[in-house]
Enzyme design. Structure first.
Site, PDB file in Angstrom:
ATOM      1  N   ASP A 158       0.850  -1.179   0.000  1.00 27.60           N
ATOM      2  CA  ASP A 158       0.000   0.000   0.000  1.00 27.60           C
ATOM      3  C   ASP A 158       0.892   1.237   0.000  1.00 27.60           C
ATOM      4  O   ASP A 158       2.099   1.146   0.271  1.00 27.60           O
ATOM      5  CB  ASP A 158      -0.920   0.004   1.221  1.00 27.60           C
ATOM      6  N   HIS A 211     -30.554  -4.629 -10.546  1.00 24.69           N
ATOM      7  CA  HIS A 211     -30.581  -3.180 -10.352  1.00 24.69           C
ATOM      8  C   HIS A 211     -31.416  -2.770  -9.148  1.00 24.69           C
ATOM      9  O   HIS A 211     -32.213  -3.561  -8.617  1.00 24.69           O
ATOM     10  CB  HIS A 211     -31.133  -2.499 -11.611  1.00 24.69           C
ATOM     11  N   ASP A 268      -4.704  -2.533  -2.802  1.00 26.18           N
ATOM     12  CA  ASP A 268      -6.029  -1.910  -2.894  1.00 26.18           C
ATOM     13  C   ASP A 268      -6.030  -0.747  -3.882  1.00 26.18           C
ATOM     14  O   ASP A 268      -6.980   0.028  -3.938  1.00 26.18           O
ATOM     15  CB  ASP A 268      -6.551  -1.466  -1.526  1.00 26.18           C
ATOM     16  N   GLU A 293     -33.513  -6.900 -20.102  1.00 26.78           N
ATOM     17  CA  GLU A 293     -34.683  -7.608 -19.588  1.00 26.78           C
ATOM     18  C   GLU A 293     -35.572  -8.047 -20.756  1.00 26.78           C
ATOM     19  O   GLU A 293     -35.497  -7.487 -21.855  1.00 26.78           O
ATOM     20  CB  GLU A 293     -35.473  -6.692 -18.639  1.00 26.78           C
TER      21      GLU A 293
END
Length: 384
Positions: free
Chosen positions: A8, A189, A73, A266
């Protein structure tokens, strides 16, 4: 010898006093090295993160390692070192070249992103280095940190061991497959006005409500704890794009990297679009009854469930081919997620009736070649 390196870096001021931290573990999770390094008095976060990587690779080299797994990270450094993102900043270009020169001395080096919560020791060391820099220390390793002998055992919270107490082998082991695992993290969603009012919503394009935005933020935070995400895919709908952007931001991935895949849209509810179930049944009694009775029957001007399933299957296979062995976040809708689950289970059409998915839920499905495994479905623990 194989080692794991966690690194880091940080800057107070960006640019400002900067330092990096690096930790090296062996395969048993034993700490071999802890390094706090003063980067300088006026450096950026990204430069500090590269110095953390360099110090970690140097330590691995000095320990005689031949294989190195690096965890950071910093999504930026991971993507740049993996060759997926370009390096524009001149200072970082030089540091990246130095890191690649070091990496060339090992048989293998891998780079993976982890959330900050799983990189606590390296973060702690980088703060030690920044404290030293603030007191006027010159660039270099902070006294008292370097290769450790003898090495204490790493605590479970930071242990890089890949074998966990709850694991009894991988699906590939038990099914006798040698194909790489391709993982799909499937996110539905957040809420829209249509979902709030229980209306069919396929081809229409409502945005997230205020609650939907909060749900997107919650699921994004949950997804950020999953570890390495190699790609983000979303359907073209506004609601999935908004949810995907929240996830990208939580993961530290540029929103421009989100891939829009039409195959994950969809299903089209045709004349039922925007209606509640009762409204559709009252206005189109015969057509609605036929549609509910058979997945091969489409609503007038719409798409059947079986047709949508075939479309999603093609999209999933194409995505698996493009990202074999990786983890892909797919932000999509109810029917496509059910379809991927059905594909993994190799089950019949009743799967669509007997799986329910809440808004902003997470499901995880893996494929090993043609063999699918459902890891979880409809996880909403992030709302508790």
């Amino acid at each position: 010898m194989k080692v794991t390196v966690y690194t880091d870096g940080g800057s107070r001021g960006n640019p400002g006093v900067a330092g990096s931290g690096s930790v090296v573990y062996d395969e048993n999770g034993t700490t071999l090295a802890e390094i706090a390094y003063v980067v300088g008095q006026k450096s950026s976060n990204n430069v500090a993160e590269y110095h953390g990587l360099l110090r970690g690779l140097e330590a691995a080299r000095d320990l005689g390692a031949t294989e190195v797994d690096v965890y950071m990270d910093s999504k930026l450094v991971v993507e740049q070192m993996s060759g997926r993102w370009k390096i524009k900043h001149p200072d970082m270009k030089k540091l990246a070249l130095d890191a690649r020169d070091l990496a060339a001395g090992f048989n293998t080096v891998t780079y993976s992103w982890v959330p900050r919560a799983k990189n606590k020791k390296a973060d702690e060391l980088s703060n030690v280095a920044m404290d030293a820099a603030a007191k006027g220390s010159k660039p270099g390793i902070v006294e008292g940190t370097s290769l450790s002998t003898p090495a204490p055992t790493a605590s479970p919270s930071r242990s890089p061991k890949k074998t966990k107490s709850h694991e009894t082998g991988s699906p590939s082991h038990w099914h006798g497959h040698d194909k790489p695992r391709t993982r799909f993290v499937l996110v539905r969603h957040g809420q829209t006005e249509h979902s709030a009012q229980k209306r069919y919503s396929g081809s229409s394009d409502p945005a997230l409500t205020e609650l939907g935005e909060k749900q997107a933020a919650a699921v994004a935070k949950a997804v950020s704890a999953f570890g390495q995400i190699d790609a983000i895919v979303a359907s073209p709908a506004q609601r999935t794009q908004q949810t995907a952007k929240a996830c990208a931001e939580a993961l530290g991935i540029e929103t421009s990297q989100i891939e829009t895949v039409d195959g994950f849209r969809e299903m089209d509810f045709g004349v039922f679009e925007g209606l509640t179930r009762d409204e559709a049944r009252e206005g189109y009694g015969e057509e609605f009854g036929a549609w509910e009775a058979s997945i091969s029957k489409a609503p007038p001007e719409g798409e059947s469930v079986s047709s949508a399933h075939r479309r999603v299957t093609r999209a999933r296979l194409k995505l698996q081919e493009a990202h074999e062995g990786q983890t892909v976040l797919v932000v999509t809708h109810m029917t496509p997620i059910k379809s991927v689950i059905r594909q993994a289970l190799e089950s019949g059409p009743d799967t669509f009736r007997h799986v329910f998915l809440d808004l902003a839920s997470i499901s995880v499905v893996e494929f090993y070649g043609d063999t699918g495994v459902v890891r979880c479905a409809n996880d909403v623990a992030h709302f508790r």
